[in-house]
Design an enzyme around this catalytic site. Sequence first.
Site, mmCIF file in Angstrom:
data_model
loop_
_atom_site.group_PDB
_atom_site.id
_atom_site.type_symbol
_atom_site.label_atom_id
_atom_site.label_comp_id
_atom_site.label_asym_id
_atom_site.label_seq_id
_atom_site.Cartn_x
_atom_site.Cartn_y
_atom_site.Cartn_z
ATOM 1 N N ASN A 161 25.959 -13.201 -19.981
ATOM 2 C CA ASN A 161 26.234 -14.675 -20.195
ATOM 3 C C ASN A 161 24.953 -15.362 -20.398
ATOM 4 O OD1 ASN A 161 26.981 -17.107 -19.739
ATOM 5 N ND2 ASN A 161 27.177 -17.397 -17.736
ATOM 6 N N TRP A 162 24.813 -15.749 -21.829
ATOM 7 C CA TRP A 162 23.362 -16.295 -21.839
ATOM 8 C C TRP A 162 23.389 -17.590 -21.397
ATOM 9 C CZ3 TRP A 162 21.513 -15.030 -27.851
ATOM 10 C CH2 TRP A 162 21.434 -13.491 -27.588
ATOM 11 N N LYS A 163 24.541 -18.258 -21.073
ATOM 12 C CA LYS A 163 24.441 -19.998 -20.629
ATOM 13 C C LYS A 163 23.796 -20.666 -21.889
ATOM 14 C CE LYS A 163 24.039 -18.155 -15.762
ATOM 15 N NZ LYS A 163 23.427 -18.562 -14.482
ATOM 16 N N HIS A 202 33.519 -20.535 -13.722
ATOM 17 C CA HIS A 202 32.079 -20.003 -13.282
ATOM 18 C C HIS A 202 31.519 -21.219 -12.549
ATOM 19 C CE1 HIS A 202 27.607 -19.552 -13.774
ATOM 20 N NE2 HIS A 202 28.016 -18.359 -14.011
ATOM 21 N N GLU A 260 28.952 -22.678 -12.326
ATOM 22 C CA GLU A 260 28.155 -23.813 -12.703
ATOM 23 C C GLU A 260 29.148 -24.786 -13.234
ATOM 24 O OE1 GLU A 260 25.587 -21.803 -15.405
ATOM 25 O OE2 GLU A 260 24.418 -21.068 -13.637
ATOM 26 N N GLU A 286 30.688 -13.856 -7.852
ATOM 27 C CA GLU A 286 29.319 -14.409 -8.155
ATOM 28 C C GLU A 286 29.068 -15.281 -6.821
ATOM 29 O OE1 GLU A 286 29.058 -16.792 -11.753
ATOM 30 O OE2 GLU A 286 30.661 -18.073 -10.772
ATOM 31 N N GLY A 343 20.835 -17.002 -10.385
ATOM 32 C CA GLY A 343 19.669 -17.561 -10.951
ATOM 33 C C GLY A 343 18.424 -17.922 -9.877
ATOM 34 N N SER A 350 22.059 -12.411 -10.273
ATOM 35 C CA SER A 350 21.036 -11.981 -10.229
ATOM 36 C C SER A 350 20.986 -10.490 -10.459
ATOM 37 C CB SER A 350 19.994 -12.231 -8.892
ATOM 38 O OG SER A 350 19.745 -13.722 -9.121
ATOM 39 N N GLY A 358 23.143 -12.697 -15.806
ATOM 40 C CA GLY A 358 23.013 -13.941 -16.417
ATOM 41 C C GLY A 358 21.497 -13.610 -17.182
ATOM 42 N N GLY A 359 20.166 -13.965 -16.350
ATOM 43 C CA GLY A 359 19.068 -14.202 -16.890
ATOM 44 C C GLY A 359 18.661 -12.818 -17.462
#
Length: 249
Positions: free
Chosen positions: A9-11, A94, A96, A166, A172, A211, A232-233
Site C-alpha cells: 500500500n503506497w498510500k 483502512h 486512515e 492492522e 507507520g 510496520s 506500507g512504508g
Amino acid sequence: MRMPLIAGNWKMNGSLTLIEQFGEAFAAAELSSSVEVALLPPFPYLPAAQAALGATPVVLGAQTLNPAHSGAHTGEVSGRMLKEFGVEYALVGHSERRQLYREADEAVYDRLLAALSADIRPILCVGETLEERDAGRTRDVVLRQVGHVMARLDPQQRTRVTIAYEPVWAIGSGRTATPEQAQEVLAAIREYQAGFDRELAAGLRLLYGGSMNAGNAAELLSQPDIDGGLVGGASLKVDDFIAICQSAG
C-alpha cells in the site's frame, strides 16, 4: 491451502519513476509461484503501473473506492472504473480512511459491497488504537469491525474477502505487534468466522499490517494464522518489498 498474499500500500506516495523501477525489478525478480503479490499505488499511477507490471506476476490493487458505480461524486472513483485498469484488489476500512475521513463501519460495508459488485476482491482492514489495546478491548473492537461486515454477507461473498489486521498503533510508527500478539488476534478472527462456516474459516486469508518490513516479515509470516502482509512504508523500497515477498514463499 491458503496462498500467501503480500500487498504493498503506497498510500499518497510514489512517482512515475518509482513505477518504472518496480516494473523492471519485478520482471527480473525470482518469486515463488505460490505467493501472490499486489501493488496498490495512488489512482493516477494505475495506468502506468498496469503497463509497467504487465509482464510480471504482480497484480494491481486500489486504496479505496466509492460505494456508487457512477454519478455526482466529484473527486471519487468507482469500482467499475478501477476494473478497467485491471485492478484485482481494493482496501476497505483502512484505519486512515476510518480516522481521517470518518468512514464508519457502515461506510466500510458499502464499499466492500461495491468492490464485490465490480468483481474486485476486497481487503477488509480492522484494528484497534493504542487506547483500546491498553483498555483490554482489542478483541471486542476487532471482532465488531469484522462482524459488522462479514455477518451480513452470503457464503459466496465471504469467500472473496481477505481480512487484514492492522493495529492502528503500529501503522507507520516503526512499532510492530509481536508475532504472538498478531497471531492471537488473527486466530480470534478465524475462530469467529468458524461460527458461520468452519470450511470457509479454514480457507479465509488473513494478513498482518503494521510496520511489516524485510527484517521482521519472516518471523511474522511463520505464524499459523498469518497468511501474508499489508505492507506500507517498506513497499516503497523495491529491494525491501521483494525481500518480503520472497519471505512469504
